[in-house]
Motif scaffolding. Sequence first.
Motif, short mmCIF file in Angstrom:
data_model
loop_
_atom_site.label_atom_id
_atom_site.label_comp_id
_atom_site.label_asym_id
_atom_site.label_seq_id
_atom_site.Cartn_x
_atom_site.Cartn_y
_atom_site.Cartn_z
N TRP A 94 0.82 -1.21 0.22
CA TRP A 94 0.46 0.09 0.57
C TRP A 94 0.82 1.17 -0.16
CZ3 TRP A 94 -4.64 -1.01 -0.65
CH2 TRP A 94 -5.41 -2.20 -0.57
N LEU A 95 2.15 1.38 0.14
CA LEU A 95 3.25 2.14 0.35
C LEU A 95 4.20 2.41 -0.39
CD1 LEU A 95 3.90 2.72 4.39
CD2 LEU A 95 2.32 3.43 3.31
N SER A 96 4.45 1.79 -1.20
CA SER A 96 5.47 1.71 -2.50
C SER A 96 4.86 2.42 -3.69
CB SER A 96 5.72 0.44 -3.04
OG SER A 96 4.57 -0.81 -3.32
N PRO A 97 3.42 2.54 -3.65
CA PRO A 97 3.21 3.57 -4.53
C PRO A 97 3.56 5.19 -5.16
CG PRO A 97 1.21 1.63 -4.10
CD PRO A 97 2.55 1.92 -3.73
N LEU A 98 3.94 5.56 -3.63
CA LEU A 98 4.10 6.89 -2.95
C LEU A 98 5.57 7.07 -4.05
CD1 LEU A 98 2.87 6.78 0.30
CD2 LEU A 98 1.84 7.82 -1.70
N PRO A 99 6.28 8.53 -4.00
CA PRO A 99 7.30 8.51 -4.36
C PRO A 99 8.16 8.61 -3.64
CG PRO A 99 6.18 10.65 -5.14
CD PRO A 99 4.75 9.67 -4.09
N GLY A 100 8.82 7.28 -3.62
CA GLY A 100 9.82 6.84 -3.02
C GLY A 100 9.88 5.50 -3.00
N GLY A 101 8.48 5.24 -3.20
CA GLY A 101 8.45 3.83 -3.36
C GLY A 101 8.41 2.47 -1.64
N LEU A 102 9.32 1.54 -1.76
CA LEU A 102 9.78 0.60 -1.00
C LEU A 102 10.08 1.73 0.65
CD1 LEU A 102 10.54 -2.54 -2.41
CD2 LEU A 102 8.73 -1.70 -1.14
N LEU A 103 10.53 2.87 0.06
CA LEU A 103 11.73 3.42 0.95
C LEU A 103 10.14 4.69 2.12
CD1 LEU A 103 13.56 5.87 -0.48
CD2 LEU A 103 14.60 3.99 0.93
N HIS A 104 9.01 4.41 1.92
CA HIS A 104 8.05 4.20 2.58
C HIS A 104 7.63 2.98 3.86
CE1 HIS A 104 7.10 8.51 1.31
NE2 HIS A 104 7.26 7.99 -0.47
N SER A 105 8.46 1.90 2.88
CA SER A 105 8.16 0.59 3.53
C SER A 105 8.83 0.96 5.06
CB SER A 105 8.01 -0.46 3.24
OG SER A 105 7.06 -0.46 2.05
N ASN A 106 9.61 1.38 4.54
CA ASN A 106 10.63 1.21 6.18
C ASN A 106 10.32 1.83 7.15
OD1 ASN A 106 12.70 0.10 4.87
ND2 ASN A 106 13.75 1.68 3.36
N ILE A 107 9.58 3.27 6.70
CA ILE A 107 9.58 4.34 7.93
C ILE A 107 8.00 3.37 8.89
CG2 ILE A 107 8.31 7.00 8.59
CD1 ILE A 107 11.40 6.06 8.15
N GLY A 108 6.78 3.46 7.84
CA GLY A 108 5.65 2.66 8.44
C GLY A 108 5.95 0.88 9.00
N ALA A 109 6.88 0.54 8.75
CA ALA A 109 6.64 -1.24 9.22
C ALA A 109 7.38 -0.41 10.64
CB ALA A 109 7.46 -1.56 8.84
N SER A 110 8.41 0.76 10.66
CA SER A 110 9.06 1.13 11.69
C SER A 110 7.94 0.82 12.78
CB SER A 110 10.37 2.24 11.26
OG SER A 110 11.63 1.09 10.75
N ALA A 111 7.11 2.46 12.59
CA ALA A 111 5.96 2.82 13.43
C ALA A 111 5.01 1.83 13.97
CB ALA A 111 5.43 4.02 12.66
N LEU A 112 4.18 1.17 13.08
CA LEU A 112 3.44 -0.03 13.51
C LEU A 112 4.54 -1.33 14.40
CD1 LEU A 112 1.34 -0.87 12.91
CD2 LEU A 112 1.82 -2.91 11.16
N PHE A 113 5.82 -1.57 13.98
CA PHE A 113 6.46 -2.47 14.58
C PHE A 113 7.11 -1.31 16.30
CE2 PHE A 113 10.50 -4.37 16.60
CZ PHE A 113 10.54 -5.64 17.12
#
Length: 436
Positions: free
Chosen positions: A92-111
């Motif tokens: 769900w986050l990879s379509p944003l400009p920056g792709g998978l980089l947002h997953s690092n932030i989102g997963a960090s926030a959730l964890f």
Amino acid sequence: MADISIAAVAAGFVLLIALMSLGLHVAFVMFLLSLLGAVMYLGWPVALEYGTQYWSANNNFVLVSVPLFILLGELLVRGGFTDKMYRALSDWLSPLPGGLLHSNIGASALFAAVSGSSVATAATIGTVALPAFKQRGYNARLVLGTIAAGATLGILIPPSINMIIYGAMTNTSVGKLYAAGVVPGLLLTALFMAVIVVVCLWKPAYAGAKEAPSPLKDKLLRLLDLIPPVTVIVFVMGSIYAGWATPTESAALGVVVSLLLCAGYGRLTIKMLHESFLTTLSITAMIMLIAAAAFYLNFVLGMMGVPDMLTKFVTGMQASPGQIILVLTILYLILGCFLDALAMVVGTIPIVFPIVVALGIDPVWFGIFLVIMAELALITPPVGMNLYVVQGVRGEGNILDVIYGVLPFLLIMLVLVALIWFFPAIVMWLPGVTGT
């Protein structure tokens, strides 16, 4: 009360920081200086109170939550839930400009919302995320920066071990601290993602090649992988905000829920439990030893009259709260270059806290400010712990790549400090609404 001067206090503080900077164990340094101060100014009867203070610190009901939150995070990591969590967020986050980089932030926030530890978040997300960037053409420095910076959310988004230590040392409600950390934590998550968007719009090549999105059916199915961590968050934080449990009780509830989830998903084994308990034991022993030494330092300084003396000295200077916060921001930025985040927090609270309270600064607001500054310490070279954890997980290249990668995020965290000062409701709104 001892007859002690400002110069003597300043010399003791400088010696404390110097010895810690040399790499001596934080607990040993605080205990040694506390003992010397007690012997020199108060006598042996007060010095020998260390046993009582150590027992009091380790018998503190609030601090019981520390090993429980550590164990909770260990169970989720060893249960294999973080890998699937990362993949589900990436959809769900990879379509944003920056792709998978947002997953690092989102997963960090959730964890972060289940672990309470930045180092654990850095190690976990780094292990899961770094392989995903291999052969994808992303800028290595930006990838490493997002992991190291995103992991700092582990001590701002509740539950947070640093907040527990701060609350125990200052008699501040941990429940209020947890509520106060939610909005700044989410705001910092959004700011981190905004940095990624800006950088990747400016330098599109940093985000690698565009990938075809996963089918909607697969994305929806993988949302089921978010159920375990979200379930733990709901039980832990929901029980606190609803007033059904104290932070310590909610931590115990979180462990029970995590055990049931591991069992339900077929991940609960004797080996997994043994490894989780061993890691929890070693981390808890280190944290509690530091906490006990900090309590003893607090006791000795109080007996010496240092907090009252410093409070009178600062108020006599007629400095405004804003000026003091600016000075403390600079001080913590400098200390963060040489000290571990937890050492920086526990080493300065006995000196700084009475001053900020005397100036009318809310203890809950100051706790969040202090946690943000501790976050900065985690990614401030040369000793930022997250930098070395991410580089260790990477296992190749130079640590300078990680340092350069976190620089934009360091600046954004300073922006957050300014925002919570000019708009304190960012911190104080939710505690007022929840009434925790």
